[in-house]
Design an enzyme around this catalytic site. Structure first.
Site, PDB file in Angstrom:
ATOM      1  N   ASP A 369     -12.270   8.390  -0.658  1.00 55.39           N
ATOM      2  CA  ASP A 369     -12.071   8.620   0.776  1.00 55.39           C
ATOM      3  C   ASP A 369     -12.220  10.108   1.147  1.00 55.39           C
ATOM      4  OD1 ASP A 369     -11.275   8.345   3.365  1.00 55.39           O
ATOM      5  OD2 ASP A 369      -9.295   7.530   2.909  1.00 55.39           O
ATOM      6  N   ARG A 445      -1.282   2.835   9.041  1.00 55.84           N
ATOM      7  CA  ARG A 445      -2.045   3.957   8.468  1.00 55.84           C
ATOM      8  C   ARG A 445      -2.965   4.547   9.542  1.00 55.84           C
ATOM      9  NH1 ARG A 445      -6.116   4.896   3.390  1.00 55.84           N
ATOM     10  NH2 ARG A 445      -4.846   6.410   2.313  1.00 55.84           N
ATOM     11  N   TRP A 479     -14.923  -0.973  -2.075  1.00 53.63           N
ATOM     12  CA  TRP A 479     -14.707  -1.551  -0.731  1.00 53.63           C
ATOM     13  C   TRP A 479     -13.202  -1.682  -0.531  1.00 53.63           C
ATOM     14  CZ3 TRP A 479     -18.338  -4.895   2.423  1.00 53.63           C
ATOM     15  CH2 TRP A 479     -17.695  -5.498   3.515  1.00 53.63           C
ATOM     16  N   ASP A 480     -12.670  -0.838   0.336  1.00 52.85           N
ATOM     17  CA  ASP A 480     -11.218  -0.789   0.527  1.00 52.85           C
ATOM     18  C   ASP A 480     -10.821  -1.489   1.824  1.00 52.85           C
ATOM     19  OD1 ASP A 480      -8.596  -0.062   0.024  1.00 52.85           O
ATOM     20  OD2 ASP A 480      -9.051   2.046  -0.332  1.00 52.85           O
ATOM     21  N   CYS A 528     -10.713  -3.379  -3.288  1.00 52.70           N
ATOM     22  CA  CYS A 528      -9.460  -2.630  -3.226  1.00 52.70           C
ATOM     23  C   CYS A 528      -8.825  -2.958  -1.887  1.00 52.70           C
ATOM     24  CB  CYS A 528      -9.770  -1.132  -3.340  1.00 52.70           C
ATOM     25  SG  CYS A 528      -8.329  -0.066  -3.262  1.00 52.70           S
ATOM     26  N   ASP A 550      -2.318   0.754  -6.645  1.00 56.38           N
ATOM     27  CA  ASP A 550      -2.283   2.211  -6.505  1.00 56.38           C
ATOM     28  C   ASP A 550      -1.273   2.820  -7.470  1.00 56.38           C
ATOM     29  OD1 ASP A 550      -4.244   2.459  -4.640  1.00 56.38           O
ATOM     30  OD2 ASP A 550      -2.906   2.464  -2.905  1.00 56.38           O
TER      31      ASP A 550
END
Ligand code: GLA
Length: 725
Positions: A369, A445, A479-480, A528, A550
């Site tokens: 990221d 988030r 791919w989150d 992910c 994580d």
């Protein structure tokens, strides 16, 4: 033929490699379930059972024995709603009259080799029709004319079945599907324990085991994704079943959205299990001629305990679920910058990561990221998939070339389904995210969820992704997906279809994953979702590996990886060595080796001794890759509060090699502790690689290895490799 229909007795018998599943067409077309369990050669099960049972107050079908048959007390294959069976139903269709009474009875069937695929949805597959056989049974509601096709596929090489349902509206009236379960299994006893995998962020897939009681016990998600909280996996196991002994029935839904699994114990002692899309928040309009395809459910049976069940899942998924070319191809060993830098990095800095990676024998650098738009914190820029050239010191292509010139492949992070509140995309298209009119959208988030039920939204996002991947020699994509869905509705759907949004969203995610994997068949994809928040077979169909969690603390990882392994193979478990301090690099490597293996740290911080350890780990990655990715897993000691250490091993299919790993979680172990191995050939002799000692498989499994000479302090670990003489 592993599927047989006895036309005299009207009995279907479905045999997989190790199990039999039997049901009959009873009077008036009821599909009555007879048996599911270890393989049996004949089909005359249920010979002494009361055909046509009723109890006071339970509604009966008058046409059978003048009202002596109640569906409420009969094991059924596909029970409807409001028509005499009060247990969890498999289907509820609200009809043009406004009621949802649904009663599906047998119409016809066909049996054929192979397995159908599901359009636009993940499903198990065969590469040759000889690998499986399929039974399709068509059932119909005689009043509304609504039909369903029930699919049963049995695999010849694994004790597993795939189950599915397609609902069809062949009538001229619109109806509304309120509930559709992909699979139902009725058992005649509830003498089982229920095993599920619960969790939360950073603590995914912990094992819960509890006896079935006179209750409905179940798990579900209504978060929009399968979630950290409950994995779409459940197992019913004999009360006394352990890793090695007893019957174990595993259920898993090939779906990445809202799901439900319920085990409902009934007063007569049986239990009904159902699994499918969570009916809460779901409804589907079926116009004349319309169809709805439910996600596929997988059931596995093993009479070799929980370990046996896991090994069937592992084999099944390796052979019949993971579509990627990487399923059986050695994957590049990667290093990811996230834990080392967060979003605060430069191109030059990452080039130093790649330089050091090259020296260590690592194959690929993944830039996580922070490389796009104005993304310096998690408050901004999701959706603005434009390269931040200031950060990288130039165009992405030039930066990737610098990495590639070192002989290192390049991978990149995306979070395609999301948009930051502070982003150009959100400012331009505020209606592109999931929302309902007049209600403030919750933030998580600092981001919203893009409405992937909309094709225009998907096209826009995928267009940007495709450009970046195609133009920059990208070998891997992470791919989150970092939030759940709330205030769920779509601006593109009419109000009577709003409850389709959840499912359409999941189909939209599958659509983009399908485009990505067919446009870039060589791309390695890693799933992910804030770690392992969407670790399910739906995702594995497209992504051969998923970031487990994580939480990269090695000791914490033990229970996460043990839980994950109940259903999912080692080759799918994203596991990296990080900078976490709870154990040394050797132990961290030994634990990460169980999964895909890689590094999540700044490699320039290694001391000279650590460099040697890492180089050795890289060699071991190659040495043990096939054994771990293609071998069979045996869990030896689970990392729970009753144990001081954890241990597991992989055995090659031919039983000629094995790798045993053990980690001390808490000191205090007694002297003379013997670790008994599993899965070896008792008659073969094995040499232990390091000591050169030779032992029979029988000795290693029955007497075990005395562990006195291995470290017994917290975080100590060892690994032993055995091969036949
Ligand atoms: C999630 C993932 C992490 C990392 C961050 C980036 O939390 O699980 O591995 O990619 O997002 O924001």
């Amino acid at each position: 033929m592993p599927i047989n229909y006895d036309s005299e007795k009207k009995i279907f018998k479905l045999d997989s490699a190790a199990s039999s599943y039997v049901f009959e067409i009873f009077d008036e077309g009821y599909l009555v379930h007879l048996y599911y369990g270890a393989y049996i050669p004949d089909n005359n099960v249920g010979m002494f059972r009361d055909k046509g049972m009723f109890v006071s107050e339970s509604p009966c079908n008058f046409k059978i024995g003048e009202g002596s048959f109640s569906p409420d007390v009969t094991p059924l294959e596909f029970s409807g709603e409001g028509s005499g069976d009060f247990r969890n139903s498999c289907i509820a269709v609200r009809n043009a009259d406004g009621n949802n009474v649904t009663d599906m009875r047998y119409v016809s069937h066909k049996i054929y080799p192979g397995k159908p695929s599901l359009k636009g949805m993940p499903a198990l597959f065969v590469t040759d029709p000889s690998q499986a056989d399929t039974l399709e049974v068509t059932v119909r509601d005689s009043v509304t004319g609504i039909e369903a096709v029930l699919y049963y596929t049995v695999f010849n090489d694994c004790g597993a079945m795939a189950r599915g349902v397609k609902v069809i509206n062949p009538t001229d009236k619109t109806v509304y599907l309120e509930r559709i379960m992909s699979c139902c299994v009725d058992y005649d006893t509830h003498d089982y324990d229920l095993i599920t995998l619960y969790g939360k962020w950073s603590k995914e897939r912990s094992v819960e085991r509890s006896p079935l009681a006179h209750l409905t016990q179940g798990i579900s998600s209504k978060r929009g994704s399968s979630s950290h909280h409950h994995n779409p996996f459940a197992a019913l196991v004999d009360r006394e079943a352990n890793e090695d002994y007893g019957s174990a029935y595993g259920f898993n839904l090939v779906y990445s959205g809202n799901f439900v699994f319920d085990a409902e114990v009934e007063p007569f002692g049986g239990v009904r299990t159902v699994m499918g899309i969570n009916p809460e928040g779901f409804e589907w309009t079926l116009e004349p001629g319309g169809e709805f395809v439910a996600p596929e459910a997988v059931t596995v049976y093993s009479n070799e305990g929980i370990g046996g069940m896991s090994r069937v899942f592992h084999k099944l998924y390796s052979k019949h679920l993971i579509r990627s070319k990487w399923a059986h191809v050695k994957r590049p060993l990667l290093i990811n910058n996230w834990e080392a830098t967060g979003m605060d990095f430069t191109g030059d800095q990452l080039v130093t990561f790649a330089e050091r990676a090259k020296e260590l024998g690592i194959d690929m650098l993944v830039m996580d990221d922070g490389w796009f738009g104005n993304r310096d914190s998690d408050k901004t820029a999701l959706g603005d998939w434009f390269v931040n050239e200031n950060k990288l010191g130039g165009p992405l292509g030039d930066f990737v070339k610098r990495i590639n010139d070192l002989g290192i492949k390049f991978g990149i992070w995306f979070e395609p389904e999301m948009v930051s509140r502070d982003s150009d995309l959100y400012r331009a298209h505020p209606d592109w995210c999931i929302h309902v009119p007049g209600r403030e959208k919750s933030i998580a988030r600092h981001q919203y969820v893009l409405d992937f039920s909309r094709e225009d939204v998907r096209d826009y996002i995928y267009g940007l992704m495709r450009g970046i991947i195609a133009e920059n020699n990208i070998a891997y994509v992470k791919w989150d997906c970092n939030r759940y869905l709330s205030e769920v509705g779509s601006a593109a759907l009419p109000k009577e279809r709003q409850k389709e949004t959840f499912h359409r969203y999941v189909l939209g995610v599958y659509d983009v994953l399908g485009r990505l994997t067919s446009d870039f068949p060589d791309l390695l994809l890693e799933g992910c979702a804030s770690g392992g928040g969407r670790y399910d077979p739906g995702m594995l169909y497209y992504e051969p590996q998923i970031w487990c969690s994580d939480n990269t603390d090695p000791i914490e990882r033990l229970s996460i990886q043990f839980g994950t392994s109940l259903c999912y193979p080692a080759s799918t478990m994203g596991a990296h060595v990080s900078d976490s301090r709870r154990a040394g690099y050797e132990t961290k490597g030994n634990i990460a080796l169980w999964g895909t293996f890689g590094y999540e740290l700044d490699p320039n911080t290694f001391t000279p001794e650590e460099v040697e350890i890492v180089k050795n780990q890289v060699n071991e990655y190659h040495k043990y890759y096939a054994l771990i990715h293609e071998g069979e897993l045996y869990r030896l000691i689970t990392p729970d509060k009753n144990h001081f250490r954890a241990a597991w091993m992989f055995v090659s299919e031919d039983k000629n090699s094995a790798l045993v790993t053990s980690v001390v979680m808490r000191k205090q172990e007694e002297n003379n502790f013997y670790l008994k191995l599993k899965g070896l050939d008792p008659e073969k002799y094995y040499v232990e690689d390091e000591s050169g000692e030779v032992y029979s498989g029988a000795l290693l499994m029955n007497a075990g290895l005395c562990l006195n000479k291995y470290g017994r302090m917290d975080g100590d670990s060892f690994k032993l490799y055995f091969r036949t003489l």
